[in-house]
Scaffold this active site. Structure first.
Site, PDB file in Angstrom:
ATOM      1  N   LYS A 205       0.843  -1.197   0.000  1.00 50.11           N
ATOM      2  CA  LYS A 205       0.000   0.000   0.000  1.00 50.11           C
ATOM      3  C   LYS A 205       0.879   1.249   0.000  1.00 50.11           C
ATOM      4  CE  LYS A 205      -3.290   2.350   2.875  1.00 50.11           C
ATOM      5  NZ  LYS A 205      -3.967   2.407   4.165  1.00 50.11           N
ATOM      6  N   GLU A 211      10.775  -4.944   3.869  1.00 49.51           N
ATOM      7  CA  GLU A 211      10.799  -6.356   3.463  1.00 49.51           C
ATOM      8  C   GLU A 211      10.382  -6.501   2.003  1.00 49.51           C
ATOM      9  OE1 GLU A 211       9.331  -5.079   6.143  1.00 49.51           O
ATOM     10  OE2 GLU A 211       9.250  -6.494   7.817  1.00 49.51           O
ATOM     11  N   GLY A 266      -4.564  -1.619   5.521  1.00 53.20           N
ATOM     12  CA  GLY A 266      -3.788  -2.753   5.010  1.00 53.20           C
ATOM     13  C   GLY A 266      -4.441  -4.089   5.318  1.00 53.20           C
ATOM     14  N   ARG A 267      -4.866  -4.277   6.562  1.00 53.71           N
ATOM     15  CA  ARG A 267      -5.419  -5.585   6.948  1.00 53.71           C
ATOM     16  C   ARG A 267      -6.866  -5.771   6.468  1.00 53.71           C
ATOM     17  NH1 ARG A 267      -4.025  -2.340  10.939  1.00 53.71           N
ATOM     18  NH2 ARG A 267      -5.519  -1.512  12.436  1.00 53.71           N
ATOM     19  N   GLU A 352      -3.870  -6.393  15.403  1.00 53.90           N
ATOM     20  CA  GLU A 352      -3.396  -5.071  14.982  1.00 53.90           C
ATOM     21  C   GLU A 352      -4.513  -4.041  15.198  1.00 53.90           C
ATOM     22  OE1 GLU A 352       0.006  -4.660  11.786  1.00 53.90           O
ATOM     23  OE2 GLU A 352      -1.870  -4.191  10.797  1.00 53.90           O
ATOM     24  N   HIS A 383      -4.569 -32.575  18.749  1.00 53.68           N
ATOM     25  CA  HIS A 383      -3.408 -33.376  19.155  1.00 53.68           C
ATOM     26  C   HIS A 383      -2.251 -32.491  19.574  1.00 53.68           C
ATOM     27  CE1 HIS A 383      -5.361 -37.043  17.718  1.00 53.68           C
ATOM     28  NE2 HIS A 383      -5.874 -36.240  16.805  1.00 53.68           N
ATOM     29  N   LYS A 511      10.423  -0.968  13.885  1.00 54.18           N
ATOM     30  CA  LYS A 511      10.933  -0.643  12.543  1.00 54.18           C
ATOM     31  C   LYS A 511      12.012   0.424  12.649  1.00 54.18           C
ATOM     32  CE  LYS A 511       6.603  -1.209   9.942  1.00 54.18           C
ATOM     33  NZ  LYS A 511       5.600  -0.506   9.139  1.00 54.18           N
TER      34      LYS A 511
HETATM   35  O1  F6P Z   1       3.846  -2.980   9.694  1.00 55.46           O
HETATM   36  C1  F6P Z   1       2.478  -3.170   9.671  1.00 55.46           C
HETATM   37  C2  F6P Z   1       1.881  -2.815   8.343  1.00 55.46           C
HETATM   38  O2  F6P Z   1       1.801  -1.447   8.203  1.00 55.46           O
HETATM   39  C3  F6P Z   1       0.515  -3.467   8.178  1.00 55.46           C
HETATM   40  O3  F6P Z   1      -0.498  -2.777   8.780  1.00 55.46           O
HETATM   41  C4  F6P Z   1       0.433  -3.593   6.706  1.00 55.46           C
HETATM   42  O4  F6P Z   1      -0.556  -4.507   6.335  1.00 55.46           O
HETATM   43  C5  F6P Z   1       1.827  -4.061   6.376  1.00 55.46           C
HETATM   44  O5  F6P Z   1       2.654  -3.337   7.261  1.00 55.46           O
HETATM   45  C6  F6P Z   1       2.271  -3.870   4.950  1.00 55.46           C
HETATM   46  O6  F6P Z   1       2.204  -2.547   4.541  1.00 55.46           O
HETATM   47  P1  F6P Z   1       2.331  -2.140   3.021  1.00 55.46           P
HETATM   48  O7  F6P Z   1       1.187  -2.732   2.281  1.00 55.46           O
HETATM   49  O8  F6P Z   1       2.295  -0.644   3.006  1.00 55.46           O
HETATM   50  O9  F6P Z   1       3.635  -2.673   2.505  1.00 55.46           O
END
Ligand code: F6P
Length: 546
Positions: A205, A211, A266-267, A352, A383, A511
């Site tokens: 987003k 990452e 995002g979520r 979150e 189990h 972060k």
């Molecule tokens: O670090 C948490 C977060 O901001 C989430 O809320 C989000 O879904 C994820 O990182 C990824 O964010 P982006 O889509 O901006 O890479």
């Protein structure tokens, strides 16, 4: 909006909790033959049986009163109408617009967002059709066989969970998901893939997530190693983001970008172009079925009275245990292997959103807010960790989910699965009394002394609460309904606790510190850290084993 503790209902619920010290579900079921009818709800083929909860009619009345007193309906209406209820980020919260199947406009700052939403859906359809029919060719003329989504959190968990869940609807494209910055994730995923027939979706987003950008760079290098031509990138890399500038700067043609909007959290974004891997995997018709399922739940949530409203009831029950029974956790147990990533998806959605220590006005929440969520598919979980749920000292409310019909009935195994599914919630509710254990052991021929020693270990207290969600079959529409059910449940709990469910500042500090530590690992001057962090940095710099 008040703190929930200031309401009359909260005080009355404390009294109600005391009454429960002497109540047991086993007896309530025995006394009330209509308990299932009284405490269950049906939405098309989706049944919520909440009769195995620690409630009686007056408990529910008080919980519903709490929902009224805390203004759940007002906040719900504000969300659907595009008000900026995400206060700390000054944003509307409109994932519901993404699956709005009606002609109703959805206004943000005086503008209807629906035309843009439909336009992106149309672009997704055109693109998915092209890729799935083999008309979209890779640099060597091969059609696409594999899609790799590079994203994390909300840009990964939803699509990854949904692709697994909807496997029966999958076509000729394989979907892969790379999220972790641990390089092994990318390496292992690419190992068997052919660059000439692989399409990467860089999903972020913000397009700033470390990452995702690192994995995308590495994927690009892997691809160029074979393609040897920068121009080929356009045929193999598309992006999903709100930031066209950042996408361009990364080297992806904005013509290959699918947009979303800052009013999509995002979520809550799998309904947007973040769902592109789902559309590529199952086709756009099925993706729209998923949206339709979510829309069914939106309409139900928006219009059903509180007492007949599934997300509202589930939220109130969750709060009842969280705040009046001191439950610290909550388990989601799908008896459906293909929902194996559903608990992980819900972890982000719930934790979150509800992992907040201050209320919407910035004052501390005076009560316990969101629980820790965990889960595994049944029967596997049985189990592993069910022991604690049955006989441990902690109260862990559980949701059991299952389909009446399996996509694959082999060897009558679906019936075996369902018998376990039913047995677990019955066992949690009923328990096993000392008298029952004694009779059983005596019948097995055990002597009195042995029985006496073993008996306490074999008693189950019961009275452990569960919800049961039963649906006909795990279709795209059902999955849409289930996800939206939990989204709205989380929304209602946020309203009840008066927290902002739509920000996530809690992920920022780590972060920030990681950014500072990275150069220190590479030999830079150590910063100001505690002794433990300093010693660990020194170990890693020296390459010693930790
Ligand atoms: O670090 C948490 C977060 O901001 C989430 O809320 C989000 O879904 C994820 O990182 C990824 O964010 P982006 O889509 O901006 O890479």
């Amino acid at each position: 909006m008040p703190s929930p503790t200031q309401t009359a209902a909260w005080q009355a619920l404390k009294e109600e909790r005391r009454a429960w010290n002497t109540l047991h579900l086993r007896e309530l079921f025995a006394k009330d033959k209509k308990r299932f009818e009284r405490f269950s709800l049906q939405l098309d083929d989706l049944l919520l049986d909440y009769s195995k909860n620690l409630i009686r009619p007056q408990t529910l009345k008080l919980l519903l009163k709490l929902a009224q007193e805390t203004g759940v309906e007002t906040l719900r209406d504000a969300m659907f109408s595009g008000e900026p209820i995400n206060l700390t980020e000054g944003r509307a919260v409109l994932h519901t617009a993404l699956r709005n199947r009606s002609e109703r406009p959805v206004m943000v700052d005086g503008q209807d967002v629906m035309p843009e939403v439909r336009e992106v859906l149309a672009r997704m359809r055109a693109f998915a059709d092209k890729v799935r029919t083999g008309k979209w060719k890779g640099y060597s003329g091969k059609p696409i066989s594999d899609v790799v989504n590079i994203g994390i959190g909300g840009s990964d968990l939803g699509p990854a969970m949904a692709c697994l869940a909807l496997k029966p609807y999958g076509g000729n494209i394989r979907a892969h998901f790379v999220s972790n910055v641990d390089p092994s994730h990318l390496v292992d995923t690419l190992e068997d893939l052919d660059p000439a027939s692989t399409l990467f979706i860089v999903a972020s987003k913000t397009f700033t997530t470390q990452e995702t950008l690192l994995n995308a760079q590495a994927a690009r290098a892997w691809f160029l190693d074979s393609a040897k031509d920068e121009k080929a990138v356009a045929k193999h890399f598309v992006a999903v983001s709100t930031h066209s500038e950042a996408v361009k700067a990364f080297g992806i043609d904005p013509a290959n970008m699918f947009g979303l909007w800052d009013w999509v959290g995002g979520r809550y974004s799998l309904w947007s172009a973040i769902g592109l891997p789902i559309a590529l995997y199952v086709g756009m018709d099925e993706f729209e079925e998923l949206l339709a399922g979510a829309y069914d739940m939106d309409e139900h949530f928006r219009t059903a009275p509180l007492a007949e409203n599934m997300p509202v009831l589930m939220a109130l029950l969750g709060l009842w245990y969280n705040n009046f029974w001191d439950a610290q956790s909550y388990a989601v147990l799908p008896y459906e292997q293909r929902l194996s990533r559903f608990p992980a998806y819900l972890q982000q959605l719930d934790m979150e959103s509800s992992g907040k220590g201050v209320m919407r006005d910035g004052k501390p929440v005076k009560v316990s807010s969101g629980p820790a969520l965990f889960g595994e598919p049944g029967t596997n979980g049985q189990h592993a960790f069910y022991q604690l749920i049955h006989q441990g000292t902690k109260l862990i409310p559980c949701d059991f989910l299952a389909a009446v019909e399996s996509h694959n009935d082999v060897n009558n195994q679906h019936a075996v699965l369902l018998s376990n599914f039913l047995a677990q919630s019955e066992a949690l509710m009923r328990g096993k009394t000392a008298a029952e254990v004694e009779t059983e052991l005596a019948a097995s021929g055990m002597g009195r002394k042995e029985i006496k020693a073993l008996l306490p270990h074999k008693v189950f207290p019961g009275n452990r609460p569960t919800n049961t969600l039963l649906y006909r079959k795990l279709t795209s529409r059902t999955l849409g309904r289930l996800i939206a059910l939990y989204e709205h449940k989380v929304f209602v709990q946020g309203a009840l606790w008066n927290v902002n469910s739509y920000d996530q500042w809690g992920v920022e500090l780590g972060k920030q510190l990681a950014r500072a530590i990275l150069p220190e690992l590479a030999g830079g001057k150590p910063g100001k850290h505690d002794a433990s962090t300093l010693a660990l940095i020194a170990r890693l710099r020296a390459g010693e084993e930790a």
